[in-house]
Design a protein around this motif. Sequence first.
Motif, PDB file in Angstrom:
ATOM      1  N   ALA A   7       0.847  -1.197   0.000  1.00  0.00           N
ATOM      2  CA  ALA A   7       0.000   0.000   0.000  1.00  0.00           C
ATOM      3  C   ALA A   7       0.877   1.238   0.000  1.00  0.00           C
ATOM      4  O   ALA A   7       1.991   1.233   0.531  1.00  0.00           O
ATOM      5  CB  ALA A   7      -0.922   0.012   1.222  1.00  0.00           C
ATOM      6  N   HIS A  13      -4.833   4.459   2.715  1.00  0.00           N
ATOM      7  CA  HIS A  13      -4.619   3.522   1.619  1.00  0.00           C
ATOM      8  C   HIS A  13      -4.409   2.100   2.131  1.00  0.00           C
ATOM      9  O   HIS A  13      -4.787   1.133   1.464  1.00  0.00           O
ATOM     10  CB  HIS A  13      -3.405   3.957   0.790  1.00  0.00           C
ATOM     11  CG  HIS A  13      -3.669   5.185  -0.023  1.00  0.00           C
ATOM     12  ND1 HIS A  13      -3.568   5.215  -1.394  1.00  0.00           N
ATOM     13  CD2 HIS A  13      -4.032   6.448   0.338  1.00  0.00           C
ATOM     14  CE1 HIS A  13      -3.853   6.426  -1.838  1.00  0.00           C
ATOM     15  NE2 HIS A  13      -4.133   7.197  -0.793  1.00  0.00           N
ATOM     16  N   SER A  35       4.561  -1.114   3.451  1.00  0.00           N
ATOM     17  CA  SER A  35       4.070   0.254   3.304  1.00  0.00           C
ATOM     18  C   SER A  35       5.037   1.157   4.054  1.00  0.00           C
ATOM     19  O   SER A  35       6.240   0.912   4.039  1.00  0.00           O
ATOM     20  CB  SER A  35       2.633   0.374   3.822  1.00  0.00           C
ATOM     21  OG  SER A  35       2.080   1.639   3.511  1.00  0.00           O
ATOM     22  N   GLU A 117      -3.005  -2.196  -3.512  1.00  0.00           N
ATOM     23  CA  GLU A 117      -4.099  -1.257  -3.780  1.00  0.00           C
ATOM     24  C   GLU A 117      -3.785  -0.481  -5.058  1.00  0.00           C
ATOM     25  O   GLU A 117      -2.640  -0.472  -5.528  1.00  0.00           O
ATOM     26  CB  GLU A 117      -4.317  -0.341  -2.569  1.00  0.00           C
ATOM     27  CG  GLU A 117      -3.086   0.369  -2.042  1.00  0.00           C
ATOM     28  CD  GLU A 117      -3.060   1.839  -2.439  1.00  0.00           C
ATOM     29  OE1 GLU A 117      -3.959   2.279  -3.168  1.00  0.00           O
ATOM     30  OE2 GLU A 117      -2.120   2.529  -2.031  1.00  0.00           O
ATOM     31  N   SER A 139      -9.092   0.269  -2.799  1.00  0.00           N
ATOM     32  CA  SER A 139      -9.000   0.923  -1.487  1.00  0.00           C
ATOM     33  C   SER A 139      -9.982   2.064  -1.340  1.00  0.00           C
ATOM     34  O   SER A 139     -10.047   2.704  -0.288  1.00  0.00           O
ATOM     35  CB  SER A 139      -7.571   1.456  -1.275  1.00  0.00           C
ATOM     36  OG  SER A 139      -7.220   2.348  -2.327  1.00  0.00           O
TER      37      SER A 139
END
Length: 370
Positions: A7, A13, A35, A117, A139
């Motif tokens: 993400a 997100h 992430s 996403e 997302s």
Amino acid sequence: MRVLVVAAPLAGHLAPLLPFAHALWDSGHEVLVASGGEATPAGGAGALPFIDVARNLRIGRLAARSLLAHPLAARAELTGRGGDAGVRSLFGPLNEELTDAVVTVAEQWRPDVVLHEPLAAAGALAAARHDVPAVLHESGLFDGVAAARVLLESHPLQRARARHGVRGVPGPAMVLTITPQSLAGARDALAVRPGRAGAGDPLPGWLKTPSVRPRVLVLRGGGPMRGDLQASALRVVAGADDLDCELVLARPPGRLVRRAGPGVRSVGRVAHSELLPACAAVLHGGSSGHVLAALAAGVPQLALPGPGDRRYNAELVDARGAGIGGAVTEEALRRLVHDGEIAAAAREVRSEIAAMPSPQARVDIVAALA
């Protein structure tokens, strides 16, 4: 099965992907969340293994650079009218910077599937680089496949592809959508019920008892409008003699608490899934998370159009009739509280969301890709 979840380094997100990531984990699969930034474990990854792939990435710096390089697109994005150009201008460079780290993590950890996403197209590139299937998990409410394609075709991602020897990135092996069909139409995707936010403070006792006047929850706006929405609601209610409602401000700034008069109360970090059913309506800044939370609770909502996808989200709510997309006005508040058609449409979408398959129900389908 090993699943790498990718993400963009923004809490909004990553959060929509976490229910599915937890469902995979609970089913005995290995999960690694990649992430960073505000989406680090404090932003909600919980007990899932997490790796920071955005350690040297600065969103503010990228946004400033985007504004200088693409001033028209950046300004349009601030009003929610940026379209594809707005997506490319910020998330293209962001994903180029993410790509090296995500490709390296995939090379070392060897996932069987990459779940990403739409605005983390670096995940799709890494999946193509290591020849594993990619699952696109939407997302927000926008068309995730179209957004990811825009990014993958952008100049920054073309540079990243060339750097890693990836000639082309195939479409996702599977698409998961959290958007109710009646809101944005049918998509070539498998529906997954949007998840709920994690636990927060207990619901105050006064919210557990019925109120003589309709309670209107006012959430904080995001980014530069953090306190503006609540201030606007206070001004409208104070200036209307016959608008008989009780405002409930969620985590308001101290200056607003000091200015609030009778009929205005505040709450702390209570989960929206607890707060919303106790209220007759909700005002929020238009984020997809707030839109879906209100719809899942069957509560009429006012979604304020704003930057990024917030204008689009507000327009979807308005078109569905489950709320109002627009500014906070006396007329809008009155409609929100007293219009039976809006309330009925909100309840219809609540039933639709409740009937969507749970993340757990989709785990085996994703596992079959490995």
